[in-house]
Design a protein around this motif. Structure first.
Motif, PDB file in Angstrom:
ATOM      1  N   GLY A 258       5.063  -9.343  -3.314  1.00 38.45           N
ATOM      2  CA  GLY A 258       4.025  -9.446  -4.333  1.00 38.45           C
ATOM      3  C   GLY A 258       2.654  -9.635  -3.717  1.00 38.45           C
ATOM      4  N   GLY A 259       1.788 -10.369  -4.437  1.00 38.01           N
ATOM      5  CA  GLY A 259       0.387 -10.532  -4.049  1.00 38.01           C
ATOM      6  C   GLY A 259       0.207 -11.020  -2.631  1.00 38.01           C
ATOM      7  N   MET A 260       0.693 -12.220  -2.361  1.00 35.69           N
ATOM      8  CA  MET A 260       0.553 -12.778  -1.004  1.00 35.69           C
ATOM      9  C   MET A 260       1.752 -12.442  -0.145  1.00 35.69           C
ATOM     10  SD  MET A 260      -1.201 -16.461  -1.074  1.00 35.69           S
ATOM     11  CE  MET A 260      -0.379 -17.322  -2.378  1.00 35.69           C
ATOM     12  N   SER A 261       2.945 -12.508  -0.770  1.00 34.36           N
ATOM     13  CA  SER A 261       4.172 -12.287  -0.008  1.00 34.36           C
ATOM     14  C   SER A 261       4.213 -10.895   0.604  1.00 34.36           C
ATOM     15  CB  SER A 261       5.375 -12.501  -0.917  1.00 34.36           C
ATOM     16  OG  SER A 261       5.224 -11.787  -2.136  1.00 34.36           O
ATOM     17  N   GLY A 262       3.487  -9.937  -0.004  1.00 34.43           N
ATOM     18  CA  GLY A 262       3.469  -8.568   0.512  1.00 34.43           C
ATOM     19  C   GLY A 262       2.911  -8.470   1.925  1.00 34.43           C
ATOM     20  N   ALA A 263       2.263  -9.534   2.395  1.00 31.63           N
ATOM     21  CA  ALA A 263       1.720  -9.529   3.765  1.00 31.63           C
ATOM     22  C   ALA A 263       2.812  -9.746   4.814  1.00 31.63           C
ATOM     23  CB  ALA A 263       0.666 -10.628   3.902  1.00 31.63           C
ATOM     24  N   GLN A 264       3.997 -10.195   4.377  1.00 37.43           N
ATOM     25  CA  GLN A 264       5.019 -10.591   5.359  1.00 37.43           C
ATOM     26  C   GLN A 264       5.462  -9.441   6.281  1.00 37.43           C
ATOM     27  OE1 GLN A 264       7.623 -14.074   3.595  1.00 37.43           O
ATOM     28  NE2 GLN A 264       7.364 -12.489   2.063  1.00 37.43           N
ATOM     29  N   PRO A 265       5.802  -8.248   5.742  1.00 39.75           N
ATOM     30  CA  PRO A 265       6.234  -7.186   6.667  1.00 39.75           C
ATOM     31  C   PRO A 265       5.144  -6.746   7.630  1.00 39.75           C
ATOM     32  CG  PRO A 265       6.447  -6.469   4.363  1.00 39.75           C
ATOM     33  CD  PRO A 265       5.965  -7.874   4.337  1.00 39.75           C
ATOM     34  N   SER A 282      11.545  -3.099  -8.130  1.00 44.92           N
ATOM     35  CA  SER A 282      11.472  -1.843  -7.395  1.00 44.92           C
ATOM     36  C   SER A 282      10.032  -1.305  -7.338  1.00 44.92           C
ATOM     37  CB  SER A 282      12.425  -0.865  -8.079  1.00 44.92           C
ATOM     38  OG  SER A 282      12.112   0.412  -7.764  1.00 44.92           O
ATOM     39  N   ASN A 283       9.262  -1.495  -8.421  1.00 46.58           N
ATOM     40  CA  ASN A 283       7.866  -1.017  -8.415  1.00 46.58           C
ATOM     41  C   ASN A 283       7.056  -1.702  -7.330  1.00 46.58           C
ATOM     42  OD1 ASN A 283       8.086   0.759 -10.466  1.00 46.58           O
ATOM     43  ND2 ASN A 283       7.481  -0.719 -12.058  1.00 46.58           N
ATOM     44  N   ALA A 284       7.239  -3.024  -7.218  1.00 49.05           N
ATOM     45  CA  ALA A 284       6.475  -3.771  -6.208  1.00 49.05           C
ATOM     46  C   ALA A 284       6.862  -3.282  -4.812  1.00 49.05           C
ATOM     47  CB  ALA A 284       6.748  -5.268  -6.344  1.00 49.05           C
ATOM     48  N   ALA A 285       8.169  -3.052  -4.592  1.00 48.42           N
ATOM     49  CA  ALA A 285       8.623  -2.602  -3.267  1.00 48.42           C
ATOM     50  C   ALA A 285       8.050  -1.221  -2.952  1.00 48.42           C
ATOM     51  CB  ALA A 285      10.148  -2.580  -3.232  1.00 48.42           C
ATOM     52  N   HIS A 286       8.112  -0.310  -3.937  1.00 46.11           N
ATOM     53  CA  HIS A 286       7.594   1.045  -3.684  1.00 46.11           C
ATOM     54  C   HIS A 286       6.082   1.028  -3.465  1.00 46.11           C
ATOM     55  CE1 HIS A 286      11.578   2.433  -4.947  1.00 46.11           C
ATOM     56  NE2 HIS A 286      11.273   3.512  -4.250  1.00 46.11           N
ATOM     57  N   LYS A 287       5.382   0.160  -4.195  1.00 47.95           N
ATOM     58  CA  LYS A 287       3.924   0.078  -4.038  1.00 47.95           C
ATOM     59  C   LYS A 287       3.582  -0.345  -2.604  1.00 47.95           C
ATOM     60  CE  LYS A 287       0.084  -2.604  -5.835  1.00 47.95           C
ATOM     61  NZ  LYS A 287      -0.254  -3.716  -6.689  1.00 47.95           N
ATOM     62  N   ARG A 288       4.251  -1.373  -2.127  1.00 45.55           N
ATOM     63  CA  ARG A 288       3.963  -1.845  -0.764  1.00 45.55           C
ATOM     64  C   ARG A 288       4.329  -0.784   0.271  1.00 45.55           C
ATOM     65  NH1 ARG A 288       0.031  -5.307  -0.919  1.00 45.55           N
ATOM     66  NH2 ARG A 288       0.498  -7.194  -2.063  1.00 45.55           N
ATOM     67  N   HIS A 289       5.390  -0.037  -0.010  1.00 47.17           N
ATOM     68  CA  HIS A 289       5.791   1.015   0.917  1.00 47.17           C
ATOM     69  C   HIS A 289       4.740   2.122   0.935  1.00 47.17           C
ATOM     70  CE1 HIS A 289       8.373   4.554   2.150  1.00 47.17           C
ATOM     71  NE2 HIS A 289       8.437   3.732   3.184  1.00 47.17           N
ATOM     72  N   SER A 290       4.279   2.523  -0.266  1.00 47.16           N
ATOM     73  CA  SER A 290       3.300   3.617  -0.305  1.00 47.16           C
ATOM     74  C   SER A 290       1.962   3.182   0.294  1.00 47.16           C
ATOM     75  CB  SER A 290       3.117   4.132  -1.731  1.00 47.16           C
ATOM     76  OG  SER A 290       2.502   3.127  -2.499  1.00 47.16           O
ATOM     77  N   GLN A 291       1.677   1.893   0.254  1.00 44.27           N
ATOM     78  CA  GLN A 291       0.419   1.400   0.859  1.00 44.27           C
ATOM     79  C   GLN A 291       0.547   1.232   2.372  1.00 44.27           C
ATOM     80  OE1 GLN A 291       0.082  -2.259  -1.330  1.00 44.27           O
ATOM     81  NE2 GLN A 291      -1.325  -1.415  -2.840  1.00 44.27           N
ATOM     82  N   GLY A 292       1.745   1.445   2.895  1.00 45.02           N
ATOM     83  CA  GLY A 292       1.949   1.301   4.338  1.00 45.02           C
ATOM     84  C   GLY A 292       2.128  -0.141   4.785  1.00 45.02           C
ATOM     85  N   TRP A 293       2.421  -1.042   3.846  1.00 44.17           N
ATOM     86  CA  TRP A 293       2.579  -2.451   4.229  1.00 44.17           C
ATOM     87  C   TRP A 293       4.007  -2.755   4.667  1.00 44.17           C
ATOM     88  CZ3 TRP A 293      -1.032  -6.724   3.565  1.00 44.17           C
ATOM     89  CH2 TRP A 293      -2.331  -6.268   3.352  1.00 44.17           C
ATOM     90  N   VAL A 294       4.960  -1.855   4.369  1.00 41.68           N
ATOM     91  CA  VAL A 294       6.335  -2.029   4.836  1.00 41.68           C
ATOM     92  C   VAL A 294       6.842  -0.639   5.235  1.00 41.68           C
ATOM     93  CG1 VAL A 294       7.289  -1.922   2.475  1.00 41.68           C
ATOM     94  CG2 VAL A 294       8.596  -3.035   4.274  1.00 41.68           C
ATOM     95  N   ASP A 295       7.623  -0.590   6.339  1.00 42.30           N
ATOM     96  CA  ASP A 295       7.964   0.720   6.901  1.00 42.30           C
ATOM     97  C   ASP A 295       9.035   1.475   6.119  1.00 42.30           C
ATOM     98  OD1 ASP A 295       6.248   0.151   9.028  1.00 42.30           O
ATOM     99  OD2 ASP A 295       7.842  -0.835  10.175  1.00 42.30           O
TER     100      ASP A 295
END
Ligand SMILES: NC(=O)c1ccc[n+]([C@@H]2O[C@H](COP(=O)([O-])OP(=O)(O)OC[C@H]3O[C@@H](n4cnc5c(N)ncnc54)[C@H](O)[C@@H]3O)[C@@H](O)[C@H]2O)c1
Length: 675
Positions: A258-265, A282-295
């Motif tokens: 999420g907001g802050m936790s998304g920084a972890q990966p 799933s939306n939050a996971a896909h968003k972080r993936h598309s932003q390049g924050w998780v591989d």
């Protein structure tokens, strides 16, 4: 033929005009996808009338009939009166400082920072003036924004603007040495500081939740969180690994994208480990993936196990989002005997029954339905899940996993759920919080904290130049610094060397690094000189997160490693803001409520415009010395050994600093007293 003349008001004119002379047309909210949730309908009928009366006092009487209806509608629809009609037409973002209409360069610097906090690229709910954390407000409504910017445009360097929870009370005569702005947010009579008090008094329009850097105009986007998380995860591995070992091929298991936790990966990748981060949405996971924050994204446990086994064997640095419940991973890895080196959790357990924590065994959608339709049953499932969650963590820690609480109330809520999470004394928890084990003793007690700056010219070249200056100064200091702090210095030099390539600037040209008192003063002084000699094209605005050594009294987070009983007091934060205010700060702020909740924390901070002047040079030295050492002194008085070391060292460097030191007391003396 008649021509319609459209008179376009320039940005500068709009700012100087404040609330327009003519009633602007009604407008709808513009950023429809980022809306603040509807707030609780908590006011009585009489209080609703009071809320409308309060809102109308910003406007001339002949507008009242029209606005009263509109504000009533807003109050009914959203639970708050945001005054969307008065949202300005110009684009909201941090402009170069020279573009602000101002008689005071310091005031212009504050305008830049306010606009950054409201920039739709930066802010969570820009139309509702919320920067982050769901409720972290810069202002309560758009009238307050317009008036504040107008005051800042007209003020001179011998006036001070007093901000009461977003409301500009006005300009008062002061002096060039005084702060230009004093901010308070959510200051309440202590007995009126329960969560529903925020709902009620915010709805009435008389207070707001400023979070930490929202209502203090000091938010710099995700960069601050990535840096703090990197420092935390890096040091967690150090606690677990032998001195010559590295995190390569080792697992960091956590939850939340999420907001802050998304920084972890992202932080895990910088640290160089295998990060596995579960996310039920799933939306939050896909968003972080598309932003390049998780591989990578994986949505079933078998695939996760084979992918992780491969990554371990090849010592890969990779971050994986598991779309599912984190409890399933903890349990499956226990069955398959996959060793987790470091474990934590960043689900939003400060808000466990309204979407912060999703119980194992239910899908995301099923949970959302149940929490609305059968909240009692949902609460039981959350608690049952937490008992399983904690039991699985216990299985891993019995084999050597290092687990820490990430300030999200995991341990507190698990204990309320009856999970096996208490230490043998039945009072403390089995596991430490990230501040107790990591940030407190390794950073805050030595004075290392989230120092940050913004290049007011808005130029990338200036940011690159400040990176270079900061790295050079840190290297010079590190050369003969004591071994106890060399690691922190080294980590931050590495961070600043790589900061540009990590591309984390969103909004203003900002940078963060953790530095101690000496580092902060020397870096700031070098910036001020670079402004004076033209090496930098514009002023530099200094500040910090409130989540720091001195700024925040928060018994379960920033001050959780204070063990003399004083962690439930808030004297430090109050001294911090008063002390900074007369030592050179351009603005100071003190807030009730931060990440852990209204009534749970008092936090303070400052901003300081370095314009290359002699006055800025004197101010920065005096203020930064106090800003850091106030907290070290308090931590030293609480008998924290690293703080005792740091304050003695500071006293050797500065003859005018004289701190009361605590005497040690022998355990056996106390043990025999009550026999
Ligand atoms: N990052 C930091 O520096 C820091 C510091 C202190 C405290 N915190 C705390 O961390 C928490 C998270 O903050 P946030 O802004 O990311 O919140 P958030 O609500 O935006 O994100 C939390 C995420 O956890 C997911 N989640 C909930 N239950 C889950 C489960 N059982 N399995 C897998 N995923 C689950 C949610 O879907 C959500 O996306 C908060 O309590 C915050 O106060 C973070």
């Amino acid at each position: 033929m008649s021509r319609i003349r459209i008179i376009k008001v320039s940005f500068k004119e709009s700012i100087m005009r404040g609330i327009p002379n003519e009633l602007p047309p009604k407008r709808e909210r513009t950023h429809s996808s980022n809306r603040a949730p509807k707030r609780k309908d908590i006011l009585s009928l009489a209080e609703k009338k009071l809320a409308i009366r309060n809102a109308l006092r910003y406007f001339p009487e002949d507008w009242h009939r029209e606005l009263a209806l509109e504000f009533t509608q807003e109050l009914n629809d959203y639970g708050r009166i945001y005054m969307y009609r008065f949202q300005p037409d110009y684009e909201m973002y941090a402009r170069p400082i020279s573009e602000y209409p101002a008689k005071s360069i310091q005031a212009a610097g504050i305008m830049l920072m306010i606009q950054n906090n409201l920039d739709p690229a930066v802010a969570q709910h820009p139309d509702e003036l919320i920067t982050y954390g769901g409720n972290g407000a810069v202002f309560q409504n758009w009238a307050q924004y317009l008036l504040t910017m107008q005051y800042l445009s007209e003020m001179t360097d011998d006036q001070t603007l007093h901000m009461y929870s977003g409301h500009p009370m006005g300009l008062f005569p002061s002096s060039a040495l005084a702060p230009r702005v004093i901010v308070t947010n959510g200051m309440m009579i202590p007995n009126y500081s329960k969560p529903d008090d925020w709902e009620r008094y915010n709805a009435l329009g008389v207070t707001q939740y400023g979070q930490m850097t929202a209502g203090s105009y000091m938010y710099i986007g995700p960069q601050g969180i990535v840096h703090g998380t990197t420092i935390t995860v890096m040091n967690a591995f150090r606690m677990k690994l032998d001195a010559n070992d590295t995190p390569a091929g080792k697992i960091f298991l956590t939850a939340g994208l999420g907001g802050m936790s998304g920084a972890q990966p992202k932080a895990g990748n910088i640290v160089g480990c295998i990060t596995i981060c579960a996310e039920v949405n799933s939306n939050a996971a896909h968003k972080r993936h598309s932003q390049g924050w998780v591989d990578e994204l994986i949505d079933n446990l078998d695939d996760l196990v084979s992918r992780v086994t491969l990554a371990q064997s090849q010592e890969e640095v990779v971050s994986i989002a598991y779309v599912g419940n984190v409890v399933d991973i903890w349990e499956r890895f226990a069955e398959d005997e996959i060793f987790i080196h470091v474990g934590s959790d960043q689900t939003s357990l400060h808000n466990p029954f309204a979407g912060g924590y999703y119980p194992v065994g239910l899908s995301f959608e099923e949970s959302n339905q149940m929490m609305a339709e059968d909240p009692q049953k949902f609460k039981e499932l959350v608690y049952a899940s937490l008992r399983r969650h904690a039991a699985a963590v216990n299985t891993h820690t019995s084999k050597g996993t290092y687990f820490f609480d990430y300030g999200n109330a995991f341990l507190l809520e698990s204990s309320r759920a009856g999970a096996d999470i208490l230490a043998q004394n039945g009072i403390d928890f089995k596991y430490p919080s990230y501040v107790q084990d990591i940030l407190g003793p390794m950073c805050f007690d030595y004075g290392f904290g989230p120092f940050r700056w913004v290049c007011a010219s808005g130029l990338d070249e200036d940011l690159a130049k400040t990176d270079e200056i900061a790295a050079r100064v840190m290297r010079e200091i590190m050369f003969d610094s004591p071994p106890a702090i060399q690691q922190q210095m080294g980590d931050n030099i590495k961070w600043i060397d790589e900061a540009n390539q990590n591309k984390m600037v969103v909004g203003s040209k900002a940078r963060i690094l953790y530095a101690d008192s000496e580092g902060r003063i020397k870096i700031a002084e070098a910036f001020n000189q670079a402004v004076a000699n033209g090496e930098l094209s514009g002023p530099v605005i200094l500040g910090r997160d409130h989540h720091d050594v001195s700024g925040t009294d928060s018994p379960y987070r920033e001050t959780s490693n204070i063990y003399d009983g004083s962690k439930f007091t808030a004297d430090m934060a109050i001294h911090n803001v008063i002390g900074d205010s007369f030592r050179g700060a351009t603005w100071v702020s003190i807030h009730n409520g931060g990440g852990v909740g209204w009534g749970e924390v008092i936090n303070g901070g400052f901003g300081m415009v370095l314009d290359g002047s002699e006055k800025a040079s004197q101010g920065l030295e005096s203020m930064l010395l106090f800003d850091v050492n106030n907290g070290i002194a308090r931590r030293s008085w609480a008998r924290n050994p690293h703080a005792q070391f740091a304050i003695k060292r500071e006293m050797e460097r500065n003859q005018k600093l004289k701190i009361t030191l605590a005497q040690g007391v022998r355990d056996d003396l106390l043990d025999n007293l009550f026999n």
